[in-house]
Design a protein around this motif. Structure first.
Motif, short mmCIF file in Angstrom:
data_model
loop_
_atom_site.label_atom_id
_atom_site.label_comp_id
_atom_site.label_asym_id
_atom_site.label_seq_id
_atom_site.Cartn_x
_atom_site.Cartn_y
_atom_site.Cartn_z
N HIS A 73 0.88 -1.14 0.03
CA HIS A 73 0.15 -0.04 -0.01
C HIS A 73 1.07 1.41 -0.06
O HIS A 73 0.37 2.35 0.11
N GLY A 74 2.19 0.97 0.08
CA GLY A 74 3.02 2.08 0.06
C GLY A 74 3.58 2.84 1.19
O GLY A 74 4.13 3.94 1.34
N PHE A 75 3.22 1.90 2.38
CA PHE A 75 3.73 2.47 3.65
C PHE A 75 5.00 1.81 4.13
O PHE A 75 5.24 0.55 4.07
N PRO A 76 5.89 2.47 4.48
CA PRO A 76 7.23 2.07 4.81
C PRO A 76 7.25 1.30 6.05
O PRO A 76 7.08 1.71 7.14
N CYS A 77 7.56 -0.39 5.91
CA CYS A 77 7.89 -1.03 7.23
C CYS A 77 8.95 -1.81 6.93
O CYS A 77 9.47 -2.03 6.20
N VAL A 78 9.38 -2.11 8.25
CA VAL A 78 10.62 -3.10 8.34
C VAL A 78 10.16 -4.20 9.29
O VAL A 78 9.73 -3.83 10.52
N GLY A 79 10.59 -5.30 8.98
CA GLY A 79 10.32 -6.67 9.74
C GLY A 79 11.31 -7.01 10.59
O GLY A 79 12.59 -7.12 10.06
N VAL A 80 11.02 -7.34 11.80
CA VAL A 80 12.08 -7.73 12.56
C VAL A 80 11.65 -9.30 13.04
O VAL A 80 10.63 -9.31 13.67
N PRO A 81 12.44 -10.20 12.75
CA PRO A 81 12.06 -11.61 12.78
C PRO A 81 12.07 -12.09 14.30
O PRO A 81 13.13 -12.30 15.30
N GLY A 82 10.84 -12.17 14.85
CA GLY A 82 10.72 -12.79 16.55
C GLY A 82 9.64 -13.56 16.48
O GLY A 82 8.44 -13.59 16.52
N THR A 83 10.15 -14.91 16.74
CA THR A 83 9.46 -16.12 16.72
C THR A 83 10.38 -17.20 17.15
O THR A 83 11.53 -17.32 17.02
N ILE A 84 9.95 -18.03 18.12
CA ILE A 84 10.95 -19.25 18.53
C ILE A 84 10.91 -20.40 17.47
O ILE A 84 11.84 -21.12 17.68
N ASP A 85 10.28 -20.34 16.56
CA ASP A 85 10.33 -21.24 15.55
C ASP A 85 11.55 -21.25 14.38
O ASP A 85 11.73 -22.28 13.89
N ASN A 86 11.87 -20.16 14.44
CA ASN A 86 13.16 -19.91 13.62
C ASN A 86 12.95 -20.43 12.01
O ASN A 86 13.82 -20.80 11.47
N ASP A 87 11.59 -19.62 11.84
CA ASP A 87 11.27 -20.23 10.36
C ASP A 87 11.00 -19.05 9.36
O ASP A 87 10.34 -19.22 8.28
N ILE A 88 11.92 -18.01 9.79
CA ILE A 88 11.89 -16.66 8.68
C ILE A 88 12.97 -16.73 7.71
O ILE A 88 14.25 -16.85 8.22
N PRO A 89 12.97 -16.87 6.52
CA PRO A 89 14.13 -16.97 5.52
C PRO A 89 14.86 -15.64 5.63
O PRO A 89 14.09 -14.61 6.29
N GLY A 90 16.20 -15.70 5.41
CA GLY A 90 16.95 -14.25 5.42
C GLY A 90 17.61 -13.96 6.61
O GLY A 90 18.05 -12.84 6.76
N THR A 91 17.60 -15.22 7.58
CA THR A 91 18.20 -14.73 8.93
C THR A 91 18.54 -16.39 9.39
O THR A 91 17.86 -17.12 9.20
N ASP A 92 19.92 -16.22 10.00
CA ASP A 92 20.24 -17.61 10.47
C ASP A 92 19.25 -17.83 11.78
O ASP A 92 19.13 -19.03 12.28
N LEU A 93 19.20 -16.82 12.51
CA LEU A 93 18.32 -17.03 13.88
C LEU A 93 17.22 -15.72 13.90
O LEU A 93 17.38 -14.77 13.51
N THR A 94 16.07 -16.30 14.76
CA THR A 94 15.16 -15.32 15.09
C THR A 94 15.21 -15.25 16.46
O THR A 94 15.60 -15.90 17.32
#
Length: 319
Positions: free
Chosen positions: A115-136
Motif C-alpha cells: 500500500h506504499g507504507f514504509p515497514c521493516v520486519g524484525v524476525p521475532g519467533t521461537i520457530d526460527n522459520d523466517i528466511p533471510g536470517t540464521d536466527l530469529t
C-alpha cells in the motif's frame, strides 16, 4: 522522517521486549518520536496507540513476552482492515513502522508495504522459520528451555528404564526439535521437513536395548504429529510402552538468554536505521554474525530450510 511506530504481533517470543527497547531508544537517540501500537494489528485498527519515551522501555530487557502485548487479527488480512490501519497511522502522523513477529506479522507488513507504507520486519519467533536470517529472536531461549526439560526427563527415563516421547513446538519448521534433539542426545528426532521410517526407528531402539540401553528420548516436532499419536504408532508397531511429555507454551516464556537480548538489540536498532535511510519494505536478519536486510516481499516468497547436515549428524551420533 520524524515519527515511527512499533508493534509486536502473532506468537510472543523471549527477546521481543529487548527489540522494542532497541527501537525506541535508537529512534529517540536520532531525534525521532516513537509510538507503541498495542495488541498488534488489532490495536492498529482500533487506534490503541501511545507515545513511548525512554522510561517507557526501562527495565524490560530481561523480561519475556512483550510489553506491547500481541493478538492475532483476521480483519487485518482484508483490504478493508488494512485501510483502517493505514488511516490510524496517518491520524497519529506515523511515517514508518517496525513490525516484530513471525510469518503472519511479516504478511501484515508486506500488505502495508504494497500500500506504499514504509515497514521493516524484525524476525521475532521461537520457530526460527523466517528466511533471510540464521536466527530469529526467541529461538535460543526456547531451545535452552527445551534442553532443560530434556535433561530433567532423561533423569526419570533412566530411573524407570523407559522411552520418553517429547513433543516440541515449531509449527511447520523442525528447528526446535532438531537443535534440542542434537544437543540433548536424543535417540530419534522427527521433523516435518523429512519423512520418518518407523522400522528404522524401532530397529535403532532395539539395537540400543541389545547393548544394555534401557531408556531413550524421542523428540517429535508438532508439525509431524502429536506426541500421543506417535506413541500409539510405536505401541502398534513394536508393542513398546512409552511416556509422553508435551512441553507446550513453556517454550515461549521466560527471561531471554544473552544471545537473544543481543540479537534483538542489534536487529531492532538496524530496523530504525533503515527507516531513517528511507528504506521501507525490508526484513532485517543476521547471517554469519553480520546484519543483513532483504526485500520483505521477496523473503516471504522463499521457503524456510532446515539444516539437513545437522539432521544427518543426529542420526550418526545416535547409533
Amino acid at each position: 522522517m520524524k515519527r515511527i511506530g512499533v508493534l509486536t504481533s502473532g506468537g510472543d517470543s523471549p527477546g521481543m521486549n529487548a527489540a522494542i527497547r532497541a527501537v525506541v531508544r535508537k529512534a529517540i537517540y536520532h531525534n525521532l518520536e516513537v509510538y507503541g501500537i498495542f495488541q498488534g494489528y488489532a490495536g492498529l485498527i482500533n487506534g490503541n496507540i501511545q507515545k513511548l519515551e525512554l522510561g517507557s522501555v526501562g527495565d524490560i530487557i530481561h523480561r519475556g513476552g512483550t510489553m506491547l502485548y500481541t493478538a492475532r487479527c483476521e480483519e487485518f488480512k482484508t483490504k478493508e482492515g488494512q485501510a483502517k490501519g493505514i488511516e490510524q497511522l496517518k491520524r497519529f502522523g506515523i511515517e514508518g513502522l517496525v513490525v516484530i513477529g513471525g510469518d503472519g506479522s511479516y504478511r501484515g507488513a508486506k500488505a502495508l508495504t504494497e500500500h506504499g507504507f514504509p515497514c521493516v520486519g524484525v524476525p521475532g519467533t521461537i520457530d526460527n522459520d523466517i528466511p533471510g536470517t540464521d536466527l530469529t529472536i526467541g529461538f535460543d531461549t526456547a531451545i535452552n528451555t527445551v534442553i532443560d526439560a530434556i535433561d530433567r526427563i532423561r533423569d526419570t527415563a533412566t530411573s524407570h528404564d523407559r522411552t520418553f516421547i517429547i513433543e516440541v513446538m515449531g509449527r511447520d519448521a523442525g528447528d526446535i526439535a532438531l537443535w534440542t534433539g542434537l544437543a540433548g542426545g536424543a535417540e530419534t528426532i522427527l521433523i516435518p521437513e523429512e519423512n520418518y521410517d518407523m522400522k528404522e526407528i524401532v530397529d535403532r531402539l532395539k539395537r540400543g536395548q541389545e547393548r544394555g540401553k534401557k531408556h531413550s528420548i524421542i523428540i517429535v516436532a508438532e508439525g509431524v504429529c502429536s506426541g500421543v499419536d506417535f506413541a500409539k504408532q510405536l505401541k502398534e508397531t513394536a508393542n513398546l510402552d512409552t511416556r509422553v511429555s508435551v512441553l507446550g507454551h513453556i517454550q515461549r516464556g521466560g527471561s531471554p538468554t544473552a544471545a537473544d537480548r543481543v540479537l534483538a538489540s542489534r536487529l531492532g536498532a538496524r530496523a530504525v536505521e533503515l527507516l531513517l535511510d528511507g528504506k521501507g519494505g525490508r526484513s532485517v536478519g543476521i547471517e554469519s554474525n553480520e546484519l543483513v536486510d532483504y526485500d520483505i516481499i521477496e523473503i516471504l516468497s522463499k521457503p524456510h530450510k532446515v539444516n539437513l547436515d545437522m539432521y544427518r549428524l543426529s542420526k550418526e551420533l545416535s547409533i
